[in-house]
Write a protein that holds these residues in place. Structure first.
Motif, PDB file in Angstrom:
ATOM      1  N   LEU A 107      -7.574  56.665  68.806  1.00 14.28           N
ATOM      2  CA  LEU A 107      -6.937  56.931  67.517  1.00 14.28           C
ATOM      3  C   LEU A 107      -7.133  55.784  66.536  1.00 14.28           C
ATOM      4  O   LEU A 107      -6.723  54.648  66.801  1.00 14.28           O
ATOM      5  N   GLY A 150      -2.426  56.884  61.654  1.00 15.52           N
ATOM      6  CA  GLY A 150      -2.267  57.101  63.083  1.00 15.52           C
ATOM      7  C   GLY A 150      -0.818  57.259  63.509  1.00 15.52           C
ATOM      8  O   GLY A 150      -0.516  58.005  64.451  1.00 15.52           O
ATOM      9  N   PHE A 193      -2.363  57.704  74.138  1.00 20.22           N
ATOM     10  CA  PHE A 193      -3.099  57.269  72.956  1.00 20.22           C
ATOM     11  C   PHE A 193      -3.505  55.804  73.077  1.00 20.22           C
ATOM     12  O   PHE A 193      -2.704  54.949  73.479  1.00 20.22           O
TER      13      PHE A 193
END
Length: 241
Positions: free
Chosen positions: A78, A87, A107
């Motif tokens: 990300l 993000g 993530f």
């Protein structure tokens, strides 16, 4: 590489574990620069060699949420700065997927920015790590697998930001003043505080001088400051410089 607006969002069946040794991880790439996504895909997406299977990609917040929800990857790479809220907004909207006990989506932030507020922001949002775009392909593959396994991964210098932020008992969990600013306003603020002239900021951010002036005016208004000297003191106090 397909255009992100035409990305295939159909669920993808995992590749058998033996293809790339015993390791396999399904990944979505989220970055607003198509050439960068293409480069990452070429570097780490050779599934038979790396064990990484890129199952989708996106260029902004809405696309990211759609693709991630549809493909349910194990790890999302990300970018911090994205059209549509950045993000942090992707993390906020994907919070239920991160909290899924049986099939969590994890993530890993991958960004050109090494600013403390960017690092701390996405970690508070739920990211498992943060690495900069200077990372090698080999190290990025290793980081992806570590995040898949539940580890926290940081580029060496960035780990200190997180330790300092969460070790301080005096610091509030959220900076409400900073939250009022858009991502672009934060970028302009940081450069102003570092002494850049408007023309230099415009050149660095690929925007017009008039747009820089508009962002500075918005920052001053939101923070209730009078001039760039007060703005610089404000930013310095928060270690943004």
């Amino acid at each position: 590489m397909s255009d992100p607006t035409e990305a295939n969002t159909d669920p993808v069946e995992p590749t058998p574990a033996g293809v790339a040794g015993e390791r396999h991880v399904r990944v979505v790439l989220v970055d607003d620069h198509r050439m960068f996504r293409t480069g990452v895909q070429a570097e780490i997406g050779r599934t038979e060699e790396t064990g990484v299977e890129v199952v989708g990609e996106a260029a902004d917040v809405d696309q990211a949420v759609t693709v991630i929800t549809a493909t349910r990857p194990e790890v999302v790479l990300l970018d911090v700065h994205l059209p549509g809220g950045g993000g942090v907004e992707v993390l906020r909207r994907c919070a239920p997927l991160m909290a899924d006990a049986e099939q969590p989506v994890r993530f890993l932030a991958l960004s050109v920015s090494d600013a403390a507020e960017d690092v701390i922001g996405v970690i508070r949002g739920g990211a498992r790590g943060y690495v900069t775009k200077t990372i090698t392909g080999t190290d990025l593959v290793d980081s992806v697998f570590r995040v898949q396994e539940g580890d926290a991964v940081f580029s060496p210098r960035l780990a200190g930001f997180v330790l300092d932020a969460f070790a301080s008992t005096d610091a509030p969990p959220v900076d409400e003043d900073m939250d009022r600013l858009t991502q672009r306003e934060r970028e302009v603020l940081r450069l102003i505080a570092r002494g850049y002239a408007y023309k230099e900021i415009a050149k660095q951010l690929f925007i017009s001088v008039k747009t820089v002036e508009s962002h500075v005016s918005a920052v001053l208004r939101k923070l209730q400051l009078s001039n760039r000297h007060e703005l610089t003191r404000w930013a310095t106090a928060r270690r943004l410089v």
